[in-house]
Design a protein around this motif. Sequence first.
Motif, PDB file in Angstrom:
ATOM      1  N   UNK A 198       0.853  -1.180   0.000  1.00 38.95           N
ATOM      2  CA  UNK A 198       0.000   0.000   0.000  1.00 38.95           C
ATOM      3  C   UNK A 198       0.892   1.233   0.000  1.00 38.95           C
ATOM      4  N   UNK A 199       0.776   2.031  -1.042  1.00 37.08           N
ATOM      5  CA  UNK A 199       1.560   3.248  -1.178  1.00 37.08           C
ATOM      6  C   UNK A 199       1.008   4.298  -0.229  1.00 37.08           C
ATOM      7  N   UNK A 200       1.879   4.875   0.576  1.00 39.24           N
ATOM      8  CA  UNK A 200       1.464   5.878   1.551  1.00 39.24           C
ATOM      9  C   UNK A 200       1.875   7.290   1.136  1.00 39.24           C
ATOM     10  N   UNK A 201       2.427   7.419  -0.041  1.00 38.56           N
ATOM     11  CA  UNK A 201       2.879   8.726  -0.519  1.00 38.56           C
ATOM     12  C   UNK A 201       4.383   8.835  -0.478  1.00 38.56           C
ATOM     13  N   UNK A 202       4.918   9.528  -1.444  1.00 40.16           N
ATOM     14  CA  UNK A 202       6.368   9.633  -1.533  1.00 40.16           C
ATOM     15  C   UNK A 202       6.959   8.256  -1.735  1.00 40.16           C
ATOM     16  N   UNK A 203       7.989   7.960  -1.002  1.00 39.93           N
ATOM     17  CA  UNK A 203       8.600   6.630  -1.112  1.00 39.93           C
ATOM     18  C   UNK A 203       8.149   5.717   0.027  1.00 39.93           C
ATOM     19  N   UNK A 204       7.161   6.148   0.780  1.00 43.77           N
ATOM     20  CA  UNK A 204       6.696   5.396   1.933  1.00 43.77           C
ATOM     21  C   UNK A 204       5.601   4.409   1.533  1.00 43.77           C
TER      22      UNK A 204
ATOM     23  N   UNK B 235      10.816  -0.693  15.743  1.00 41.49           N
ATOM     24  CA  UNK B 235       9.883  -1.228  14.745  1.00 41.49           C
ATOM     25  C   UNK B 235       8.434  -0.998  15.173  1.00 41.49           C
ATOM     26  N   UNK B 236       8.173  -1.091  16.470  1.00 46.15           N
ATOM     27  CA  UNK B 236       6.817  -0.836  16.969  1.00 46.15           C
ATOM     28  C   UNK B 236       6.399   0.596  16.654  1.00 46.15           C
ATOM     29  N   UNK B 237       7.317   1.528  16.886  1.00 45.46           N
ATOM     30  CA  UNK B 237       7.031   2.939  16.613  1.00 45.46           C
ATOM     31  C   UNK B 237       6.785   3.136  15.120  1.00 45.46           C
ATOM     32  N   UNK B 238       7.644   2.564  14.286  1.00 46.60           N
ATOM     33  CA  UNK B 238       7.489   2.682  12.835  1.00 46.60           C
ATOM     34  C   UNK B 238       6.146   2.096  12.385  1.00 46.60           C
ATOM     35  N   UNK B 239       5.807   0.920  12.896  1.00 51.36           N
ATOM     36  CA  UNK B 239       4.533   0.279  12.540  1.00 51.36           C
ATOM     37  C   UNK B 239       3.350   1.161  12.917  1.00 51.36           C
ATOM     38  N   UNK B 240       3.388   1.738  14.127  1.00 56.13           N
ATOM     39  CA  UNK B 240       2.287   2.611  14.562  1.00 56.13           C
ATOM     40  C   UNK B 240       2.147   3.821  13.640  1.00 56.13           C
ATOM     41  N   UNK B 241       3.269   4.411  13.248  1.00 56.27           N
ATOM     42  CA  UNK B 241       3.224   5.578  12.356  1.00 56.27           C
ATOM     43  C   UNK B 241       2.648   5.214  10.995  1.00 56.27           C
ATOM     44  N   UNK B 242       3.133   4.116  10.431  1.00 53.42           N
ATOM     45  CA  UNK B 242       2.643   3.698   9.115  1.00 53.42           C
ATOM     46  C   UNK B 242       1.153   3.384   9.166  1.00 53.42           C
ATOM     47  N   UNK B 243       0.729   2.749  10.215  1.00 54.29           N
ATOM     48  CA  UNK B 243      -0.686   2.379  10.320  1.00 54.29           C
ATOM     49  C   UNK B 243      -1.559   3.598  10.584  1.00 54.29           C
ATOM     50  N   UNK B 244      -1.021   4.613  11.242  1.00 49.81           N
ATOM     51  CA  UNK B 244      -1.765   5.866  11.421  1.00 49.81           C
ATOM     52  C   UNK B 244      -1.984   6.543  10.064  1.00 49.81           C
ATOM     53  N   UNK B 245      -0.975   6.492   9.201  1.00 44.65           N
ATOM     54  CA  UNK B 245      -1.121   7.058   7.857  1.00 44.65           C
ATOM     55  C   UNK B 245      -2.162   6.263   7.077  1.00 44.65           C
ATOM     56  N   UNK B 246      -2.178   4.956   7.257  1.00 46.94           N
ATOM     57  CA  UNK B 246      -3.196   4.134   6.600  1.00 46.94           C
ATOM     58  C   UNK B 246      -4.592   4.607   6.972  1.00 46.94           C
ATOM     59  N   UNK B 247      -4.810   4.865   8.245  1.00 51.68           N
ATOM     60  CA  UNK B 247      -6.120   5.331   8.710  1.00 51.68           C
ATOM     61  C   UNK B 247      -6.457   6.661   8.043  1.00 51.68           C
ATOM     62  N   UNK B 248      -5.481   7.556   7.961  1.00 50.13           N
ATOM     63  CA  UNK B 248      -5.700   8.845   7.289  1.00 50.13           C
ATOM     64  C   UNK B 248      -6.114   8.658   5.838  1.00 50.13           C
ATOM     65  N   UNK B 249      -5.643   7.579   5.217  1.00 45.50           N
ATOM     66  CA  UNK B 249      -5.951   7.315   3.817  1.00 45.50           C
ATOM     67  C   UNK B 249      -7.214   6.460   3.651  1.00 45.50           C
ATOM     68  N   UNK B 250      -7.935   6.246   4.754  1.00 49.37           N
ATOM     69  CA  UNK B 250      -9.205   5.537   4.680  1.00 49.37           C
ATOM     70  C   UNK B 250      -9.120   4.029   4.851  1.00 49.37           C
ATOM     71  N   UNK B 251      -7.942   3.517   5.164  1.00 45.27           N
ATOM     72  CA  UNK B 251      -7.775   2.084   5.388  1.00 45.27           C
ATOM     73  C   UNK B 251      -8.084   1.748   6.839  1.00 45.27           C
ATOM     74  N   UNK B 252      -8.418   0.485   7.071  1.00 42.21           N
ATOM     75  CA  UNK B 252      -8.645  -0.030   8.418  1.00 42.21           C
ATOM     76  C   UNK B 252      -7.579  -1.087   8.687  1.00 42.21           C
ATOM     77  N   UNK B 253      -6.475  -0.702   9.343  1.00 41.33           N
ATOM     78  CA  UNK B 253      -5.446  -1.693   9.656  1.00 41.33           C
ATOM     79  C   UNK B 253      -5.840  -2.518  10.876  1.00 41.33           C
ATOM     80  N   UNK B 254      -5.795  -3.823  10.734  1.00 37.31           N
ATOM     81  CA  UNK B 254      -6.123  -4.745  11.821  1.00 37.31           C
ATOM     82  C   UNK B 254      -4.901  -5.602  12.092  1.00 37.31           C
ATOM     83  N   UNK B 255      -4.578  -5.754  13.363  1.00 33.93           N
ATOM     84  CA  UNK B 255      -3.344  -6.442  13.742  1.00 33.93           C
ATOM     85  C   UNK B 255      -3.644  -7.528  14.769  1.00 33.93           C
ATOM     86  N   UNK B 256      -3.051  -8.675  14.542  1.00 37.05           N
ATOM     87  CA  UNK B 256      -3.071  -9.747  15.542  1.00 37.05           C
ATOM     88  C   UNK B 256      -1.661 -10.318  15.604  1.00 37.05           C
TER      89      UNK B 256
END
Length: 103
Positions: free
Chosen positions: A23-29, A59-80
Amino acid sequence: EERFLAMLVEKGFPPPDSDQYKINLGGSSYTVADYAYTDAKVAIYIDGLSKNLHGEPANKVRDRRLRAVLVEKGWKPLVISARGLKDTEQFNAFLEEIREAME
């Protein structure tokens, strides 16, 4: 992850549209979901908790940031966690999260 897919289908869910979905988050992210229901914009992550993966604090911090951007883009990230897949109560609760996210 293959075990998760088999369990998901066994519980009556449609197979996800894609696995290892980038999932492209913008730029190279970007982020790579283990599974995705693209029409519903549901991204599913199965996180291992070993120190060199998602258990590593950076990695936890990075994952949280990426998933926050996903939410901004209308995605629903679910983690188990991979461990959570083996716990019937946790897994059933996660299935309910998926069901609600797809509605």
